[in-house]
Design an enzyme around this catalytic site. Structure first.
Site, PDB file in Angstrom:
ATOM      1  N   ARG A  49       0.795  -1.219   0.000  1.00 34.46           N
ATOM      2  CA  ARG A  49       0.000   0.000   0.000  1.00 34.46           C
ATOM      3  C   ARG A  49       0.830   1.272   0.000  1.00 34.46           C
ATOM      4  O   ARG A  49       0.546   2.220  -0.739  1.00 34.46           O
ATOM      5  CB  ARG A  49      -0.947   0.024   1.217  1.00 34.46           C
ATOM      6  CG  ARG A  49      -2.146  -0.859   1.065  1.00 34.46           C
ATOM      7  CD  ARG A  49      -2.636  -1.357   2.406  1.00 34.46           C
ATOM      8  NE  ARG A  49      -1.711  -2.346   2.932  1.00 34.46           N
ATOM      9  CZ  ARG A  49      -1.832  -3.664   2.719  1.00 34.46           C
ATOM     10  NH1 ARG A  49      -2.852  -4.124   2.067  1.00 34.46           N
ATOM     11  NH2 ARG A  49      -0.930  -4.509   3.189  1.00 34.46           N
ATOM     12  N   THR A  50       1.855   1.314   0.858  1.00 31.76           N
ATOM     13  CA  THR A  50       2.581   2.582   1.006  1.00 31.76           C
ATOM     14  C   THR A  50       3.276   2.947  -0.310  1.00 31.76           C
ATOM     15  O   THR A  50       3.140   4.064  -0.817  1.00 31.76           O
ATOM     16  CB  THR A  50       3.606   2.476   2.149  1.00 31.76           C
ATOM     17  OG1 THR A  50       2.917   2.069   3.324  1.00 31.76           O
ATOM     18  CG2 THR A  50       4.278   3.814   2.408  1.00 31.76           C
ATOM     19  N   LYS A  79      25.857  -4.005  -1.955  1.00 33.50           N
ATOM     20  CA  LYS A  79      27.317  -4.070  -2.115  1.00 33.50           C
ATOM     21  C   LYS A  79      28.033  -3.377  -0.962  1.00 33.50           C
ATOM     22  O   LYS A  79      29.236  -3.167  -1.009  1.00 33.50           O
ATOM     23  CB  LYS A  79      27.730  -3.381  -3.422  1.00 33.50           C
ATOM     24  CG  LYS A  79      27.087  -3.959  -4.660  1.00 33.50           C
ATOM     25  CD  LYS A  79      27.566  -3.146  -5.863  1.00 33.50           C
ATOM     26  CE  LYS A  79      26.764  -3.469  -7.101  1.00 33.50           C
ATOM     27  NZ  LYS A  79      27.046  -2.519  -8.181  1.00 33.50           N
ATOM     28  N   ARG A 100      11.829   3.599   2.624  1.00 28.85           N
ATOM     29  CA  ARG A 100      11.557   2.649   3.707  1.00 28.85           C
ATOM     30  C   ARG A 100      12.793   1.782   3.870  1.00 28.85           C
ATOM     31  O   ARG A 100      13.367   1.293   2.887  1.00 28.85           O
ATOM     32  CB  ARG A 100      10.344   1.786   3.361  1.00 28.85           C
ATOM     33  CG  ARG A 100      10.139   0.618   4.321  1.00 28.85           C
ATOM     34  CD  ARG A 100       8.848  -0.123   4.046  1.00 28.85           C
ATOM     35  NE  ARG A 100       7.695   0.650   4.468  1.00 28.85           N
ATOM     36  CZ  ARG A 100       6.442   0.176   4.461  1.00 28.85           C
ATOM     37  NH1 ARG A 100       6.204  -1.050   4.056  1.00 28.85           N
ATOM     38  NH2 ARG A 100       5.434   0.933   4.870  1.00 28.85           N
ATOM     39  N   HIS A 128       6.179   5.694  11.308  1.00 24.72           N
ATOM     40  CA  HIS A 128       5.565   5.587   9.978  1.00 24.72           C
ATOM     41  C   HIS A 128       4.623   6.783   9.848  1.00 24.72           C
ATOM     42  O   HIS A 128       3.398   6.649   9.901  1.00 24.72           O
ATOM     43  CB  HIS A 128       4.801   4.267   9.874  1.00 24.72           C
ATOM     44  CG  HIS A 128       4.394   3.884   8.487  1.00 24.72           C
ATOM     45  ND1 HIS A 128       4.359   4.775   7.430  1.00 24.72           N
ATOM     46  CD2 HIS A 128       4.001   2.685   7.971  1.00 24.72           C
ATOM     47  CE1 HIS A 128       3.952   4.136   6.342  1.00 24.72           C
ATOM     48  NE2 HIS A 128       3.729   2.868   6.638  1.00 24.72           N
TER      49      HIS A 128
HETATM   50  C1  NCD Z   1       2.671  -1.103   8.186  1.00 29.52           C
HETATM   51  C2  NCD Z   1       4.179  -0.906   8.203  1.00 29.52           C
HETATM   52  O1  NCD Z   1       4.864  -1.133   7.195  1.00 29.52           O
HETATM   53  O2  NCD Z   1       4.648  -0.475   9.242  1.00 29.52           O
HETATM   54  N1  NCD Z   1       2.161  -1.341   6.894  1.00 29.52           N
HETATM   55  C3  NCD Z   1       1.810  -0.259   6.156  1.00 29.52           C
HETATM   56  O3  NCD Z   1       2.631   0.517   5.715  1.00 29.52           O
HETATM   57  N2  NCD Z   1       0.502  -0.038   5.975  1.00 29.52           N
HETATM   58  C4  NCD Z   1       2.184  -2.088   9.173  1.00 29.52           C
HETATM   59  C5  NCD Z   1       2.772  -3.470   9.165  1.00 29.52           C
HETATM   60  O4  NCD Z   1       3.624  -3.820   8.358  1.00 29.52           O
HETATM   61  O5  NCD Z   1       2.337  -4.235  10.008  1.00 29.52           O
END
Ligand code: NCD
Length: 311
Positions: A49-50, A79, A100, A128
């Site tokens: 989703r993100t 590397k 991320r 997040h």
């Molecule tokens: C979350 C995350 O990546 O922290 N997912 C997300 O981005 N919606 C929650 C999770 O991974 O449990």
């Protein structure tokens, strides 16, 4: 606002401005941007989703997207390139980085070495912040307010970064938190505080109440929001060999949901584990699938706009 690496990078009025703008975006969901700017999506941890909502958001704005979707394996990080050098490089190719990575401290490197704005799409078990934007937006849309809510937060309170960000913002809206941590034999054996909220409770006395599974069921009828999270097993490397320990955690089935207020809402950042059974999905109170997921698009459009305007 330059970076968005922590919820503290935006004050309350900026956050609320983004939520307001997201509402305007939702009403007027049409292409409208000049098309020259480039977003680099650099993801060294899994995401559905993100990442996709950020990419869709940038496309909707008319901008362009460069993606390293599996950066821990496919970028020079593999590397041994440092984050410092990675940021120096990425800064030459785009106008904004959405990143991320499993290391909590990567955001500090971003602050120091990136020449272009960086948006935190997850830093290990840290924060997040953009999930928080969509959680806030969803609460606001569904309940009409952010303040004076009773919120139950269940699941992995230690490693769940979405919870860490969300609580820090909602705290200042005079909400009451009912924390329901998942626990297993590992915690008990090591004598770990299963709540992990002692420090919050010390700092902000009176706002947090810790509940066990049975107590959570008893308090459910009072709640305005129930925020469920999965167990972050991938962050428990030291117990990797014991991953399949039995968890004692609060789960939602139709039976529990029946006891909730009609106006209450269930949120989940997704992906889900066993904490919400599928029969709950069709309940009007279950906001997590279509509504919460889609709201991610509106707030990310709104945030990208805000950040790109900064330059
Ligand atoms: C979350 C995350 O990546 O922290 N997912 C997300 O981005 N919606 C929650 C999770 O991974 O449990």
């Amino acid at each position: 606002m330059k970076h968005f690496l922590s919820v503290h990078d935006a004050d309350k009025s900026t956050l609320e401005g983004i939520l307001r703008d997201a509402e305007a975006v939702e009403k007027d969901f049409e292409p409208c941007y000049d098309g020259n700017q480039v977003m680099i999506a650099f993801f060294a941890e899994p995401s559905t989703r993100t990442r996709l909502s950020f990419e869709r958001a940038m496309q909707w704005l008319g901008g362009k997207v460069l993606t390293a979707a599996d950066a821990s394996a496919s970028s020079s990080l593999k590397k041994g390139e440092t984050l410092k050098d990675t940021f120096r490089t990425l800064s030459q190719y785009g106008d904004v980085i959405v990143m991320r990575h499993g290391l909590k401290s990567w955001v500090d490197e971003a602050r120091k070495y990136s020449r272009i704005p960086v948006i935190n799409a997850g830093n290990g078990d840290g924060e997040h912040p953009t999930q928080t934007l969509l959680d806030l937006y969803t609460i606001q849309r569904e309940l009409g307010r952010l303040s004076d809510l009773k919120i139950m937060i269940c699941g992995d309170l230690k490693f769940g970064r979405t919870v860490h960000s969300l609580v820090q913002v909602l705290r200042s809206y005079n909400c009451q938190f009912y924390m329901v941590p998942a626990v297993n034999q590992y915690h008990q054996r090591l004598g770990l505080d299963p709540l992990y909220w002692a420090e919050y409770d010390e700092k902000f006395p009176g706002q947090f109440t810790a509940l066990g599974v049975q107590e959570a069921a008893d308090h459910l009828p009072e709640m305005d929001v129930v925020y469920m999270t999965r167990i972050q097993e991938e962050r428990m490397q030291d117990v990797f060999h014991e991953r399949h320990l039995m968890w004692n955690m609060f789960c939602l089935t139709s039976k529990e949901v029946e006891n909730m207020k009609e106006s209450a809402r269930i949120l989940h950042p997704l992906p889900r584990g066993k904490e919400i059974s599928e029969e709950v999905d069709s309940d009007i109170r279950a906001a997590y699938h279509e509504r919460q997921v889609r709201n991610g698009l509106y707030v990310r459009i709104s945030l990208l706009r805000k950040i790109l305007e900064y330059r």
